[in-house]
Design a protein around this motif. Structure first.
Motif, PDB file in Angstrom:
ATOM      1  N   UNK A 194      15.767  37.430  16.947  1.00 50.81           N
ATOM      2  CA  UNK A 194      16.485  38.003  17.838  1.00 50.81           C
ATOM      3  C   UNK A 194      15.703  38.543  19.142  1.00 50.81           C
ATOM      4  N   UNK A 195      16.551  38.944  20.141  1.00 52.16           N
ATOM      5  CA  UNK A 195      15.631  39.402  21.509  1.00 52.16           C
ATOM      6  C   UNK A 195      14.765  40.463  21.268  1.00 52.16           C
ATOM      7  N   UNK A 196      15.270  41.314  20.439  1.00 54.89           N
ATOM      8  CA  UNK A 196      14.165  42.503  20.154  1.00 54.89           C
ATOM      9  C   UNK A 196      12.997  42.304  19.171  1.00 54.89           C
ATOM     10  N   UNK A 197      12.874  40.818  18.625  1.00 54.31           N
ATOM     11  CA  UNK A 197      11.738  40.644  17.786  1.00 54.31           C
ATOM     12  C   UNK A 197      10.394  41.108  18.365  1.00 54.31           C
ATOM     13  N   UNK A 198       9.445  41.523  17.604  1.00 52.75           N
ATOM     14  CA  UNK A 198       8.182  41.598  18.224  1.00 52.75           C
ATOM     15  C   UNK A 198       7.416  40.782  18.978  1.00 52.75           C
ATOM     16  N   UNK A 199       7.769  39.341  18.400  1.00 54.51           N
ATOM     17  CA  UNK A 199       7.208  38.221  19.253  1.00 54.51           C
ATOM     18  C   UNK A 199       8.349  37.177  19.394  1.00 54.51           C
ATOM     19  N   UNK A 200       8.686  36.778  20.417  1.00 55.87           N
ATOM     20  CA  UNK A 200       9.904  35.905  20.642  1.00 55.87           C
ATOM     21  C   UNK A 200       9.579  34.596  19.850  1.00 55.87           C
ATOM     22  N   UNK A 201      10.573  34.122  19.175  1.00 52.94           N
ATOM     23  CA  UNK A 201      10.543  32.946  18.396  1.00 52.94           C
ATOM     24  C   UNK A 201      11.610  32.065  18.897  1.00 52.94           C
ATOM     25  N   UNK A 202      11.392  30.711  18.750  1.00 56.06           N
ATOM     26  CA  UNK A 202      12.657  29.619  18.578  1.00 56.06           C
ATOM     27  C   UNK A 202      12.553  29.255  17.162  1.00 56.06           C
ATOM     28  N   UNK A 203      13.615  29.470  16.650  1.00 56.27           N
ATOM     29  CA  UNK A 203      13.971  28.997  15.186  1.00 56.27           C
ATOM     30  C   UNK A 203      14.451  27.857  15.129  1.00 56.27           C
ATOM     31  N   UNK A 204      14.057  26.716  14.461  1.00 52.46           N
ATOM     32  CA  UNK A 204      15.033  25.628  14.352  1.00 52.46           C
ATOM     33  C   UNK A 204      15.277  25.164  13.062  1.00 52.46           C
TER      34      UNK A 204
END
Length: 487
Positions: free
Chosen positions: A364-374
């Protein structure tokens, strides 16, 4: 009698000998480099030469090769000369065409750039293409389309075809036709003894098995012959949802994949955009889900298959429609410009609704590190052994879970910790994926266990072949298979 102290008289000859040895080594290296340049039609560059830095750069910009010698091959004979030079000096060899799949950066040694070996020739009657080591899939797609044929390419047309095929190749039509490596017919290879080989299932069954799934370990490929398929159009595109409106998208997607025909290959990507001024205002702080579709059946049936997804809620974008196969790159719209990224991936037997909720929240946007999950849907032909077996394993997986973070949004150590937490949320782990470009090797971590990539029996078989063909492990700047130790 000399006035020099005894200790100086004792050490002077040793110092002189060390200096002489160093001078001799430098002379020998210069002579070897001169011989290499005399044999190579392309360029031979060393640090400080014009074009050296540009030649070492690739699509992955987080890491780069730093070789002692760069050979920009203009012909297969240049590859032979480069491998011979490396073997003579005991130097490791790295290979790069586009630099999408950089796994272990070369620090010293020899880097062979195969980008110029980019010829593509189609045999329409045989439904095959001969592709050079530097060919990109965009060129193969265009060449095949003239005859109503298509390769088993991945989502990004700019990716180098040969490196993708050597690793397995999980493509747009994978559930219908299997891994791209299942459709390799011939491999033209320079092995560690600087010998050119034409490898087929008949000429060398063991090496042919290994090259399709672990091929970077056994030599430098100069060309391949691959199957082309009679595909001219698909029903495909992208559905984009705001997860604020459709929070259960991943769980619903997993449910939807339970009854799909093999002719439909799909994935879903969850992207949490941080609330940063550098992003467009329409994306800041939003959590989006991108569902990608590629279906080879007719458009009417495609509409019926995709209807349950469209019923989930409003779409920000809906591009799913009939398209010529030559436009297949528009399904994912992967960025064509080089950039830096860190990623990892894992095969899963299952991914249930509870795990889907955890994965969605971690991305999610509030995650400590931005991720793209595929999450990519597997099964179908991917789950069956090909007619001619190869080294691609873990075929009983149902999904591939992949995470990716651009470098610059967080520190690499923070990114790796976040990725480990995200992947740990799915506990039905089969193993690590060996056939995509975003493997853990790309983030510079220590080597992972071999069976993260290959099943144990296959790894033992590969290690035995490595001991026979490359006992010095010349080709080790990759997802490496160390030669088996003699008992």
């Amino acid at each position: 009698m000399s006035d020099a102290p005894a200790t100086d008289r004792a050490t002077a000859p040793a110092t002189d000998r060390a200096t002489d040895r160093a001078a001799g080594q430098a002379t020998g290296q210069a002579a070897a480099l001169a011989r290499l340049r005399a044999r190579v039609r392309g360029e031979v560059l060393v640090p400080g030469d014009d074009g050296f830095d540009a030649g070492c750069a690739g699509f992955q910009t987080a890491y780069r090769h730093r070789p002692a010698v760069l050979v920009r091959a203009a012909a297969a004979e240049d590859v032979v000369a480069a491998v011979a030079h490396a073997a003579e000096g005991g130097l490791p060899v790295a290979v790069q065409a586009t630099g999408h799949g950089l796994s272990v950066p070369a620090d010293g040694g020899v880097l062979i750039d195969t980008a110029a070996l980019a010829a593509v020739t189609v045999d329409a009657a045989a439904r095959t293409a001969r592709i050079g080591a530097g060919a990109r899939f965009a060129a193969v797609v265009d060449a095949g389309a003239r005859y109503g044929l298509a390769p088993l390419n991945g989502s990004a047309p700019d990716v180098g075809a040969v490196g993708y095929l050597l690793g397995g190749g999980l493509g747009l039509l994978a559930r219908q036709f299997g891994y791209a490596a299942d459709h390799v017919r011939t491999v033209h290879l320079v092995t560690a003894d600087a010998t050119e080989r034409r490898v087929t299932a008949e000429s060398d069954p063991e090496l042919f098995w290994a090259l399709r799934g672990a091929g970077a370990n056994f030599g430098v490929v100069t060309a391949m012959e691959i199957d082309l398929l009679p595909v001219t159009r698909i029903y495909g595109g992208e559905l984009v949802f705001d997860l604020g409106d459709t929070p259960d998208l991943l769980a619903e997607y997993l449910r939807w994949t339970g009854a799909l025909p093999e002719e439909l290959t799909s994935s879903v990507s969850l992207v949490g955009y941080p609330d940063l001024p550098v992003l467009p205002e329409r994306l800041r702080g939003r959590h989006l889900g991108h569902v990608r579709i590629a279906y080879t059946g007719d458009a009417r049936t495609g509409e019926e298959l995709v209807a349950p997804l469209r019923a989930l809620g409003p779409r920000l974008t809906d591009t799913v429609a009939e398209m010529p196969y030559t436009e297949c790159g528009a399904i994912y719209n992967d960025p064509p410009q080089p950039h830096a990224y860190v990623g990892d991936n894992v095969f899963l037997r299952e991914l249930d609704a509870e795990q889907a909720a955890v994965v969605t929240e971690l991305a999610a946007p509030g995650a400590s590190v931005p991720c793209v999950v595929d999450v990519r849907h597997l099964g179908g032909a991917l789950g069956r052994a090909p007619e001619v077996p190869n080294a691609v394993g873990h075929r009983d997986a149902r999904y591939l879970l992949r995470v990716l973070t651009p470098v610059g949004l967080a520190e690499p150590d923070e990114i790796r910790a976040a990725h480990r937490a995200l992947l740990g949320a799915a506990d039905a782990v089969l193993g690590r994926c060996q056939n995509l470009v975003y493997g853990r090797y790309a983030d510079g971590e220590a080597e992972r266990p071999a069976d993260d990539f290959w099943e144990p029996a296959d790894h033992r078989r590969l290690a035995g072949l490595k001991a026979r063909l490359d006992p010095a492990n010349l080709f080790r700047l990759n997802r490496n298979i160390a030669p088996a130790q003699s008992k």
